[in-house]
Design an enzyme around this catalytic site. Structure first.
Site, short mmCIF file in Angstrom:
data_model
loop_
_atom_site.label_atom_id
_atom_site.label_comp_id
_atom_site.label_asym_id
_atom_site.label_seq_id
_atom_site.Cartn_x
_atom_site.Cartn_y
_atom_site.Cartn_z
N ASP A 146 8.02 19.20 -28.67
CA ASP A 146 7.11 20.08 -27.92
C ASP A 146 7.74 21.45 -27.73
O ASP A 146 8.96 21.57 -27.62
CB ASP A 146 6.82 19.42 -26.55
CG ASP A 146 5.59 20.01 -25.89
OD1 ASP A 146 4.88 20.81 -26.53
OD2 ASP A 146 5.35 19.68 -24.72
N HIS B 295 5.52 26.64 -35.27
CA HIS B 295 5.46 25.38 -36.03
C HIS B 295 6.37 25.44 -37.26
O HIS B 295 7.03 24.46 -37.59
CB HIS B 295 4.02 25.07 -36.44
CG HIS B 295 3.11 24.79 -35.28
ND1 HIS B 295 3.47 23.96 -34.24
CD2 HIS B 295 1.85 25.22 -34.98
CE1 HIS B 295 2.49 23.90 -33.35
NE2 HIS B 295 1.50 24.67 -33.78
N LEU C 282 18.23 5.48 -43.00
CA LEU C 282 17.39 5.82 -41.84
C LEU C 282 15.92 5.62 -42.20
O LEU C 282 15.49 6.02 -43.29
CB LEU C 282 17.64 7.30 -41.50
CG LEU C 282 16.71 7.97 -40.50
CD1 LEU C 282 17.02 7.51 -39.08
CD2 LEU C 282 16.84 9.48 -40.57
C1 FPP Z 1 4.12 20.74 -30.14
O1 FPP Z 1 4.30 22.10 -29.85
C2 FPP Z 1 4.18 20.45 -31.55
C3 FPP Z 1 3.15 19.93 -32.27
C4 FPP Z 1 1.85 19.62 -31.70
C5 FPP Z 1 3.27 19.64 -33.68
C6 FPP Z 1 4.59 19.19 -34.19
C7 FPP Z 1 4.82 19.81 -35.51
C8 FPP Z 1 6.00 20.27 -35.98
C9 FPP Z 1 7.26 20.10 -35.26
C10 FPP Z 1 6.11 21.00 -37.26
C11 FPP Z 1 5.89 20.25 -38.52
C12 FPP Z 1 6.16 18.81 -38.52
C13 FPP Z 1 6.72 18.17 -39.57
C14 FPP Z 1 6.90 16.69 -39.51
C15 FPP Z 1 7.18 18.86 -40.77
P1 FPP Z 1 3.12 22.87 -29.15
O2 FPP Z 1 2.34 23.57 -30.19
O3 FPP Z 1 2.30 21.94 -28.30
O4 FPP Z 1 3.93 23.86 -28.26
P2 FPP Z 1 3.47 24.50 -26.86
O5 FPP Z 1 3.32 23.35 -25.89
O6 FPP Z 1 4.61 25.39 -26.51
O7 FPP Z 1 2.19 25.23 -27.09
#
Ligand code: FPP
Length: 224
Positions: free
Chosen positions: A11, A28, A122
């Site tokens: 997050d 992201h 893993l």
């Molecule tokens: C949360 O941050 C993250 C997500 C909803 C998506 C997770 C995706 C990635 C880490 C990138 C790509 C993944 C892979 C497996 C290559 P948020 O957008 O909710 O952050 P915020 O709460 O600060 O808005």
């Protein structure tokens, strides 16, 4: 002791980008690099199972642009990591209703799953179109017409996590302290670890801190 199964709620990508006056998608993109670093750190430390919450059943509420970017990033990640997975014994696995994901992603996942199936280093599980409530409801539907002798076992075998150990530790980055529909059944005895670090800043150091905290916990599983 090193946990066998680490699960992570990644997050803070959006906030990381906002802090830098960048569009959310840049967060992201930086988050995908943190995924690479984290997989590598866990592999080095001998962790057997790493489960990452990559796209939830609730993430469909986001803008089409952001969703498409996340899928494109995931596609690139899978393409870019295939050789590394094969070289380093990393087996790819997923939980969630993959049938709801775009065809090109499903194809890539299936191909890598097949190629990495015999590997025993893993196991990297990506939670995609995953939500615990959805998983539990699908499992109940699967077993509803049967009268199993062992209901708990039949139910657990109907969950997406069949064959996986429960997470020893669930980590959430960015300071939020909730599970957000992630592994609710499986988290019954998981240790929880929350850090203010935003996901794009995550890596080996953060995993080490989480594991140091884990090592200090007294896990009693309801006993004493
Ligand atoms: C949360 O941050 C993250 C997500 C909803 C998506 C997770 C995706 C990635 C880490 C990138 C790509 C993944 C892979 C497996 C290559 P948020 O957008 O909710 O952050 P915020 O709460 O600060 O808005």
């Amino acid at each position: 002791m090193t946990p066998s199964h680490i699960a992570i709620i990644m997050d803070g990508n959006g906030r990381w980008a906002e802090k830098r006056s960048l569009p959310r998608v840049k967060g992201h993109a930086a988050g995908a690099e943190a995924v690479r670093r984290t997989v590598e750190a866990c592999r080095e430390m001998g962790v057997k199972w790493l489960t990452l919450y990559a796209f939830s059943t609730e993430n469909w509420k986001r803008s089409k642009t952001e969703i498409n970017f996340l899928f494109s990033l995931l596609g690139k990640f899978l393409e870019g990591e295939k050789a590394n997975m094969l070289k380093n014994g990393i087996r790819l696995n997923t939980i969630g209703d993959i049938s709801g994901m775009p065809d090109n992603i499903v194809k890539k996942i299936r191909a890598i799953q097949k190629a990495t199936a015999p590997l025993s280093g893993l196991t990297l599980t990506l939670a995609l179109n995953y939500g615990s409530r959805d998983e539990i409801i699908r499992a109940v539907k699967k077993i509803s017409s049967s009268k199993p002798a062992d209901t708990q076992k039949a139910f657990e075998d109907a969950l997406d996590t069949k064959g996986m150990p429960d997470p020893d530790i669930i980590i959430r980055s960015s300071g939020e302290m909730r599970l957000s529909n992630f592994l609710l059944y499986q988290a019954a005895y998981s240790e929880l670890y929350f850090t203010d670090t935003l996901w794009p800043d995550f890596g080996k150091k953060e995993i080490e801190k989480a594991l140091a905290s884990y090592a200090s916990r007294d896990r009693r599983f309801g006993g004493y």
